[in-house]
Write an enzyme that holds these catalytic residues in place. Structure first.
Site, PDB file in Angstrom:
ATOM      1  N   HIS A  87      -0.650   0.077  -9.557  1.00  0.00           N
ATOM      2  CA  HIS A  87      -1.336  -0.860  -8.641  1.00  0.00           C
ATOM      3  C   HIS A  87      -1.923  -2.040  -9.426  1.00  0.00           C
ATOM      4  O   HIS A  87      -3.142  -2.202  -9.507  1.00  0.00           O
ATOM      5  CB  HIS A  87      -2.421  -0.143  -7.834  1.00  0.00           C
TER       6      HIS A  87
ATOM      7  N   GLU B 201      -3.290   7.473  -5.122  1.00  0.00           N
ATOM      8  CA  GLU B 201      -3.483   6.761  -6.380  1.00  0.00           C
ATOM      9  C   GLU B 201      -4.714   7.341  -7.051  1.00  0.00           C
ATOM     10  O   GLU B 201      -5.714   7.538  -6.363  1.00  0.00           O
ATOM     11  CB  GLU B 201      -3.684   5.259  -6.136  1.00  0.00           C
TER      12      GLU B 201
ATOM     13  N   ARG C 245       0.858  -1.191   0.000  1.00  0.00           N
ATOM     14  CA  ARG C 245       0.000   0.000   0.000  1.00  0.00           C
ATOM     15  C   ARG C 245       0.891   1.236   0.000  1.00  0.00           C
ATOM     16  O   ARG C 245       1.894   1.298   0.726  1.00  0.00           O
ATOM     17  CB  ARG C 245      -0.907   0.028   1.238  1.00  0.00           C
TER      18      ARG C 245
HETATM   19  C1  DGY Z   1      -5.409  -6.347  -2.729  1.00  0.00           C
HETATM   20  O1  DGY Z   1      -6.003  -7.400  -2.984  1.00  0.00           O
HETATM   21  O2  DGY Z   1      -5.405  -5.839  -1.607  1.00  0.00           O
HETATM   22  C2  DGY Z   1      -4.659  -5.690  -3.851  1.00  0.00           C
HETATM   23  O3  DGY Z   1      -4.083  -4.515  -3.502  1.00  0.00           O
HETATM   24  C3  DGY Z   1      -5.526  -5.518  -5.083  1.00  0.00           C
HETATM   25  O4  DGY Z   1      -5.776  -6.725  -5.603  1.00  0.00           O
END
Ligand code: DGY
Length: 329
Positions: A289, A270, A241
C-alpha cells in the site's frame, strides 16, 4: 476563529502540513509512538480534543463517533475514506475533510509500474537471483508479454484512473475502455476512452486496473464470477482498496489460469501475511500500500489535511470536504 482548540494528530505526518498547524494558536497533540493508536487509545484521546487529524487505518466508526460526537471537524489524510462512517458523521454534524488529487500522479505510477512488473515477472525474477536460481540464459524460460496495443480497462475513471490511462495510452498506444457510475466525457474526448458495461469491461480488457472507491457496491465486485469472465491473458491491477477484490477468488483464478497475472498495491487484510500464496506466484507482484508514497504526494496530503482544519476554524469552510451538506445547512 482559532483560539486554542485542541487537535489530536494520530501519526507522524510530513512536516509540510504540521508546520502550518504549529503556526496557528492551536493546542496540538501528536501521537509519537512508532505504531498506530488502538481504537481504544484513539477514542480515549479524542474525547479530550476538539478536532481530529487521522488516516485510513484509524477506525472512525459509529461507536467512536457516538463517544466523540463533540468533535468539530475530522480531517482525513487520504483520498479514500472507507474507514470513516460518513453518514454517521453527517448525522452528528461533523464535517469530514480529505485530500483528493494530492496523490493521483504517484498512485498512477504505481499502477503503471505494477502492470509492467507483472507482464515481465519482475518480482519473481528478482527472487531467482536471491535464491541462486538465476541459472543460464534460457530462450524459453519465464517469458513475459509485451504491452503495446493491449486494451486497457479502467474500473473507476476518476482522477487516478485518468492518469493511469494517460500513461498507458502515451507509452503503449493502448485503447482505453472504462466502467464508472457515471460517464467521463472529458476522458472520452482526451483519450478516446469508451464507456462499456461492467461485463464488457471484464471480457475485453487485457489489463484491468481498479481505481474506484471501496463502497458496499464495490466490495468484492472482483470475485469468482468476474474473474471467470476475464481473458486468460488478462492482468488484474488493484491500487485502490484490497476488499474490492475477493482474495481467495483471485488466488483460485490465478491457480486455474483464468487470468494471467495480478499486481496489487492493496490487500485484504493489510498487512498481508508473509506466507500468503500470492507472494510465491510467478505472475503476481504485491506492494505494501504505497500508492501515495512519494515525498511530493505525502507533503501535498499533509498540507491539504492541515488546511482543512485551519480554514474550518478561520472561515467556517472546509476546502476539501466529503459531506458538504453539514456546512451548507
Ligand atoms: C489514499 O489516499 O486513500 C491512499 O490509499 C493512501 O494514500
Amino acid at each position: 476563529m482559532i483560539n486554542g482548540q485542541k487537535i489530536l494528530i494520530t501519526r507522524q505526518y510530513p512536516a509540510a502540513g504540521m508546520d502550518l498547524l504549529k503556526k496557528e494558536p492551536f493546542q496540538l497533540t501528536f501521537w509519537e509512538k512508532e505504531r498506530p493508536m488502538t481504537p481504544a487509545e484513539l477514542a480515549a484521546q479524542a474525547e479530550d480534543h476538539d478536532a481530529l487529524l487521522c488516516t485510513l487505518t484509524d477506525r472512525i466508526d459509529k461507536p467512536f463517533l457516538d463517544r466523540c460526537s463533540h468533535l468539530e471537524i475530522i480531517s482525513q489524510f487520504a483520498v479514500g475514506f472507507d474507514n470513516i462512517d460518513i453518514p454517521e458523521a453527517t448525522r452528528k454534524n461533523i464535517p469530514v475533510g480529505f485530500t483528493p488529487d494530492a496523490m493521483s500522479e504517484a498512485t498512477a505510477d504505481i499502477a503503471f509500474g505494477l502492470m509492467i512488473a507483472v507482464a515481465r515477472k519482475f518480482f519473481f525474477l528478482h527472487k531467482t537471483i536471491l535464491t541462486g536460481e538465476w541459472g543460464y540464459f534460457n530462450p524459453t524460460g519465464h517469458l513475459g508479454y509485451e504491452l503495446k496495443g493491449r486494451t486497457l480497462g479502467i474500473f473507476g475513471l476518476g482522477r487516478i484512473g485518468v492518469k493511469m490511462a494517460e500513461r498507458c495510452h502515451a507509452a503503449y498506444d493502448m485503447p482505453v475502455i472504462y466502467h464508472n457510475r457515471s460517464r467521463n466525457p472529458a476522458a472520452e474526448k482526451q483519450l478516446g476512452a469508451r464507456f462499456v458495461s461492467f461485463d464488457r469491461l471484464l471480457e475485453q480488457s487485457d489489463i484491468l486496473s481498479v481505481h474506484c472507491a471501496l463502497t458496499p457496491e464495490t466490495r468484492h465486485i472482483f470475485n469468482a464470477r468476474a474473474f471467470r469472465k476475464m481473458k486468460p491473458s488478462a492482468v488484474f491491477i488493484n491500487t485502490a482498496r484490497g476488499p474490492i477484490h475477493h482474495e481467495p477468488d483471485l488466488i483460485a483464478a490465478l491457480h486455474q489460469k483464468q487470468i494471467w497475472g495480478a499486481g496489487l498495491d492493496v490487500t485484504d487484510p493489510e498487512p498481508m501475511a508473509p506466507d500468503n500464496p500470492l507472494l510465491s506466484m510467478e505472475n503476481v507482484c504485491v506492494l505494501p500500500h504505497t500508492g501515495s508514497g512519494t515525498m511530493e504526494a505525502r507533503d501535498r496530503m499533509s498540507v491539504l489535511a492541515a488546511e482543512n482544519i485551519i480554514m474550518f476554524y478561520k472561515t467556517g469552510q472546509v476546502p476539501h470536504i466529503i459531506n458538504p451538506e453539514v456546512l451548507s445547512g
